[in-house]
Scaffold this motif. Structure first.
Motif, short mmCIF file in Angstrom:
data_model
loop_
_atom_site.label_atom_id
_atom_site.label_comp_id
_atom_site.label_asym_id
_atom_site.label_seq_id
_atom_site.Cartn_x
_atom_site.Cartn_y
_atom_site.Cartn_z
N ALA A 40 0.83 -1.21 0.00
CA ALA A 40 0.00 0.00 0.00
C ALA A 40 0.86 1.25 0.00
O ALA A 40 0.55 2.24 -0.68
CB ALA A 40 -0.92 -0.02 1.22
N LEU A 41 1.97 1.22 0.74
CA LEU A 41 2.87 2.37 0.77
C LEU A 41 3.52 2.59 -0.59
O LEU A 41 3.60 3.73 -1.08
CB LEU A 41 3.94 2.16 1.85
CG LEU A 41 5.02 3.24 1.96
CD1 LEU A 41 4.40 4.60 2.27
CD2 LEU A 41 6.05 2.87 3.03
N GLU A 42 3.99 1.52 -1.21
CA GLU A 42 4.61 1.64 -2.54
C GLU A 42 3.59 2.13 -3.56
O GLU A 42 3.93 2.95 -4.44
CB GLU A 42 5.20 0.30 -2.95
CG GLU A 42 6.43 -0.10 -2.12
CD GLU A 42 7.02 -1.43 -2.54
OE1 GLU A 42 8.26 -1.58 -2.50
OE2 GLU A 42 6.24 -2.34 -2.94
N THR A 43 2.37 1.67 -3.47
CA THR A 43 1.33 2.12 -4.39
C THR A 43 1.03 3.60 -4.19
O THR A 43 0.88 4.36 -5.16
CB THR A 43 0.04 1.30 -4.19
OG1 THR A 43 0.31 -0.08 -4.44
CG2 THR A 43 -1.07 1.78 -5.10
N GLU A 44 0.97 4.01 -2.93
CA GLU A 44 0.68 5.42 -2.62
C GLU A 44 1.78 6.34 -3.15
O GLU A 44 1.52 7.41 -3.70
CB GLU A 44 0.55 5.59 -1.11
CG GLU A 44 0.02 6.94 -0.68
CD GLU A 44 -1.42 7.17 -1.07
OE1 GLU A 44 -1.73 8.32 -1.50
OE2 GLU A 44 -2.24 6.24 -0.99
N LEU A 45 3.03 5.92 -3.00
CA LEU A 45 4.16 6.73 -3.47
C LEU A 45 4.44 6.55 -4.96
O LEU A 45 5.10 7.39 -5.57
CB LEU A 45 5.42 6.37 -2.66
CG LEU A 45 5.39 6.71 -1.17
CD1 LEU A 45 6.66 6.19 -0.48
CD2 LEU A 45 5.26 8.20 -0.95
#
Length: 284
Positions: A40-45
């Protein structure tokens, strides 16, 4: 973009633990939850942060930069929580010019014995409220009455008024001066934070006035002999300056020194500060 602290904690935990499995143990969640949170963090960034192989987990170049910022954000969040849940472990005392004058050092030295649980910080802010309105401090030493609609305050002491003059001025040989004599000279006033106004003189005897907005500028103009100043006794103690001498004004009313704080947000250590400062002023 919506980043969550739990996502940043997950990234830091993976890097520090070395594996997703160990990170899950440290965080008290499942390995699958760790994988989902990182994804989720990688997708958000919109970037890849980690390279994962059967043997190890390594940061990408972007991941290394993100990790550094993540640690800073988490440290800041931890400090915020600590500051708001530990009963205010620091007291910031603001002032505009001269703090508590000759009482400043005694206040700093006696405070740890009075409140060992509360660290003391003195903060100079060139504003009428000594930084209180700006959020730079918790309480402020002021020498003009604060806005009663916003702040509470209490008088902690009184200070004499002094005249500041150039060291080579003819008045420098005098032991004291009177207000009426100043009518003949040019008076330098700090209109933002100063304690001197033309109300000290009758309308027919108001001196010529020039303005400044900083203590260093005020002292520089006076040292050059271009004007004189009227100030609180605390300035004499805090700002000895080559080229400037101070002489007491015999007939000037004293200045009330106040400690002020926000109506709706008093620091728990405020009563202790009032007690100590009042005692210091009373003893002298």
């Amino acid at each position: 973009m919506t980043l969550e602290l739990r996502q940043l904690r997950c990234l830091v935990a993976i890097v520090d633990a070395g594996t997703f499995t160990d990170a899950a143990i440290d965080l008290g969640i499942s390995q699958a939850a760790v994988s989902r949170t990182l994804a989720a963090l990688e997708t958000e960034l919109g970037v890849r942060l980690l390279r994962r192989t059967a043997r190890e987990v390594t940061l990408t170049a972007t991941g290394a930069r993100v990790l550094s910022h993540a640690r800073q954000v988490l440290a800041g969040a931890a400090e915020l929580v600590r500051e708001t849940t530990t009963g205010h472990t620091r007291l910031r005392v603001g002032y505009a010019w001269s703090a508590m004058g000759r009482h400043t050092l005694a206040f700093q030295r006696r405070w740890p014995a009075l409140r060992p649980d509360t660290e003391l910080h003195l903060v100079r802010t060139n504003s009428a409220t000594g930084g209180l309105a700006e959020g730079a401090c918790d309480v402020a030493v002021v020498r003009t009455p604060p806005d009663e609609r916003r702040f509470d305050s209490v008088i902690i002491g009184l200070e004499r008024r002094f005249c500041a003059i150039a060291a080579d001025d003819v008045w420098a040989r005098r032991r004291s001066l009177r207000l009426a004599e100043i009518s003949e000279r040019t008076l330098l006033v700090d209109r933002r934070t100063g304690t001197t106004t033309t109300d000290l003189w009758p309308p027919q005897a108001v001196p010529a006035v020039e303005y400044t907005n900083d203590i260093d500028d005020w002292l520089g103009v006076i040292a050059a002999g271009n004007a004189i100043g009227v100030t609180a006794e605390a300035t004499v103690a805090q700002y000895p300056r080559p080229g400037v001498v101070y002489r007491p004004l015999r007939d000037a009313p004293p200045i009330a020194v106040r400690l002020a704080w926000w109506h709706d947000d008093p620091h728990p250590a405020t009563p202790a500060a009032v007690e100590l400062l009042t005692a210091l002023y009373r003893d002298t």
